[in-house]
Design a protein around this motif. Structure first.
Motif, PDB file in Angstrom:
ATOM      1  N   ARG A  23     -13.006  27.630  37.897  1.00  0.00           N
ATOM      2  CA  ARG A  23     -13.039  26.212  38.282  1.00  0.00           C
ATOM      3  C   ARG A  23     -14.012  25.430  37.415  1.00  0.00           C
ATOM      4  O   ARG A  23     -13.731  24.303  37.009  1.00  0.00           O
ATOM      5  CB  ARG A  23     -13.426  26.064  39.751  1.00  0.00           C
ATOM      6  N   TRP A  24     -15.155  26.042  37.129  1.00  0.00           N
ATOM      7  CA  TRP A  24     -16.144  25.364  36.270  1.00  0.00           C
ATOM      8  C   TRP A  24     -15.580  25.121  34.878  1.00  0.00           C
ATOM      9  O   TRP A  24     -15.770  24.050  34.301  1.00  0.00           O
ATOM     10  CB  TRP A  24     -17.406  26.219  36.171  1.00  0.00           C
ATOM     11  N   VAL A  25     -14.900  26.123  34.330  1.00  0.00           N
ATOM     12  CA  VAL A  25     -14.333  25.991  32.984  1.00  0.00           C
ATOM     13  C   VAL A  25     -13.303  24.873  32.951  1.00  0.00           C
ATOM     14  O   VAL A  25     -13.324  24.003  32.060  1.00  0.00           O
ATOM     15  CB  VAL A  25     -13.716  27.321  32.522  1.00  0.00           C
ATOM     16  N   ILE A  26     -12.384  24.864  33.918  1.00  0.00           N
ATOM     17  CA  ILE A  26     -11.344  23.835  33.951  1.00  0.00           C
ATOM     18  C   ILE A  26     -11.956  22.455  34.154  1.00  0.00           C
ATOM     19  O   ILE A  26     -11.509  21.467  33.552  1.00  0.00           O
ATOM     20  CB  ILE A  26     -10.319  24.157  35.056  1.00  0.00           C
ATOM     21  N   ARG A  37       0.010  24.625  30.264  1.00  0.00           N
ATOM     22  CA  ARG A  37      -0.048  23.184  30.537  1.00  0.00           C
ATOM     23  C   ARG A  37      -1.457  22.645  30.357  1.00  0.00           C
ATOM     24  O   ARG A  37      -1.660  21.440  30.266  1.00  0.00           O
ATOM     25  CB  ARG A  37       0.465  22.883  31.945  1.00  0.00           C
ATOM     26  N   HIS A  38      -2.446  23.545  30.342  1.00  0.00           N
ATOM     27  CA  HIS A  38      -3.822  23.130  30.095  1.00  0.00           C
ATOM     28  C   HIS A  38      -4.177  23.189  28.607  1.00  0.00           C
ATOM     29  O   HIS A  38      -5.299  22.849  28.228  1.00  0.00           O
ATOM     30  CB  HIS A  38      -4.810  24.019  30.859  1.00  0.00           C
ATOM     31  N   ALA A  39      -3.246  23.643  27.762  1.00  0.00           N
ATOM     32  CA  ALA A  39      -3.569  23.897  26.356  1.00  0.00           C
ATOM     33  C   ALA A  39      -3.959  22.619  25.615  1.00  0.00           C
ATOM     34  O   ALA A  39      -4.895  22.619  24.810  1.00  0.00           O
ATOM     35  CB  ALA A  39      -2.403  24.581  25.658  1.00  0.00           C
ATOM     36  N   THR A  40      -3.233  21.525  25.843  1.00  0.00           N
ATOM     37  CA  THR A  40      -3.575  20.269  25.169  1.00  0.00           C
ATOM     38  C   THR A  40      -4.970  19.820  25.554  1.00  0.00           C
ATOM     39  O   THR A  40      -5.779  19.426  24.699  1.00  0.00           O
ATOM     40  CB  THR A  40      -2.548  19.175  25.533  1.00  0.00           C
ATOM     41  N   THR A  41      -5.273  19.890  26.852  1.00  0.00           N
ATOM     42  CA  THR A  41      -6.605  19.524  27.335  1.00  0.00           C
ATOM     43  C   THR A  41      -7.668  20.410  26.708  1.00  0.00           C
ATOM     44  O   THR A  41      -8.729  19.938  26.297  1.00  0.00           O
ATOM     45  CB  THR A  41      -6.659  19.640  28.869  1.00  0.00           C
TER      46      THR A  41
END
Length: 276
Positions: A82-85, A257-261
């Motif tokens: 959660r911290w990483v995201i 789906r998190h790759a661009t971010t």
């Protein structure tokens, strides 16, 4: 009686490693976390913003396993995730948009930018949905990104992620790259993979080398022009090298789906390290 001791009877060991990032980068991430906690009205967290920043940076820089980082800091692996995201989202919000990045280059007196693409490898998953991520060019699964740098090789923009089988030209057209370059009155130096991207050959903004064909062998002048262009484009590799020092990119294991971010967050971190 419940026994929580390992079968071998050994205790967990905690070891130290060096985190090769500057204090300014740690302060940048810690300040973002601190402001986010204030915005959310968070009364209590397990660790301070500075400690959370160091844990997240260790994951991104060294690709440390979440379970290892959790065990060494008395938290759960899901908490570290959660911290990483959370930090990735906060950093990516600071990444410049394409039009603003080009406008800044033009305002600073720049004339050209450097354009290139790269494949970020991902885990291979089963099923037909993952077939589009297979790149025949690189013979591996991954996601395609385009990047722009200034003439010195400093990253200024990264595109959205596209499946590995996508072509660089299609990705550039999806981002409306030529339109943004014309609006900013800038040119871009690119490799042979972008031949045919520019829709106005009489007034091109995408400058590429010449390709040899079956019916046309390159002349000495065209070969020399290709060499000069390659020399000018060499700096773009420095930008990718700075980005890939963050070993979390060695193989993206998080949801694509998190790759661009993720890439845009690492752009901010890479530039923070370069500009320190």
């Amino acid at each position: 009686m419940k026994n929580n001791q390992p079968a071998e009877g050994s205790q967990d060991a905690v070891y130290q490693v060096r985190l090769p990032v500057s204090k300014s980068t740690i302060d940048l991430v810690a300040d973002l976390i601190r402001k986010q906690r204030k915005r959310l009205g968070t009364r209590w967290r397990k660790v301070t913003p500075g400690t959370q920043a160091i844990i997240v940076l260790a994951v991104l820089r060294h690709d440390q396993r979440l379970l290892d980082m959790a065990g060494g800091n008395d938290v759960s692996a899901s908490t570290v995730r959660r911290w990483v995201i959370e930090v990735i989202g906060l950093l990516s919000a600071r990444a410049p948009r394409l039009d603003r990045a080009l406008k800044k280059i033009a305002d600073d007196g720049g004339v050209v930018v450097l354009l290139d693409g790269t494949l970020v490898r991902t885990r291979r998953r089963t099923g037909t949905e993952n077939r589009k991520n297979y790149s025949g060019k690189h013979k591996s699964h991954g996601l395609l990104f385009l990047a722009l740098t200034d003439e010195k090789g400093n990253l200024i923009w990264i595109s959205a992620a596209k499946p590995g089988r996508s072509s660089e030209i299609t990705t550039a057209r999806h981002s409306k790259l030529t339109e943004h370059l014309r609006e900013a009155k800038l040119g871009a130096l690119a490799d042979l993979g972008f031949v045919g991207l520019d829709d106005d050959p009489d007034n091109p903004v995408i400058i590429t080398g010449r390709k040899a064909t079956r019916n046309h062998r390159l002349t000495d002048a065209e070969k020399e022009a290709n060499r000069l262009l390659s020399r000018e484009r060499a700096a773009v590799e420095h930008g990718f090298a700075n980005l890939k020092t963050w070993r979390f990119l060695s193989k993206v294991r998080m949801n694509t789906r998190h790759a661009t971010t993720l890439l845009r967050a690492l752009l901010v971190l890479a530039n923070s390290e370069v500009q320190r």
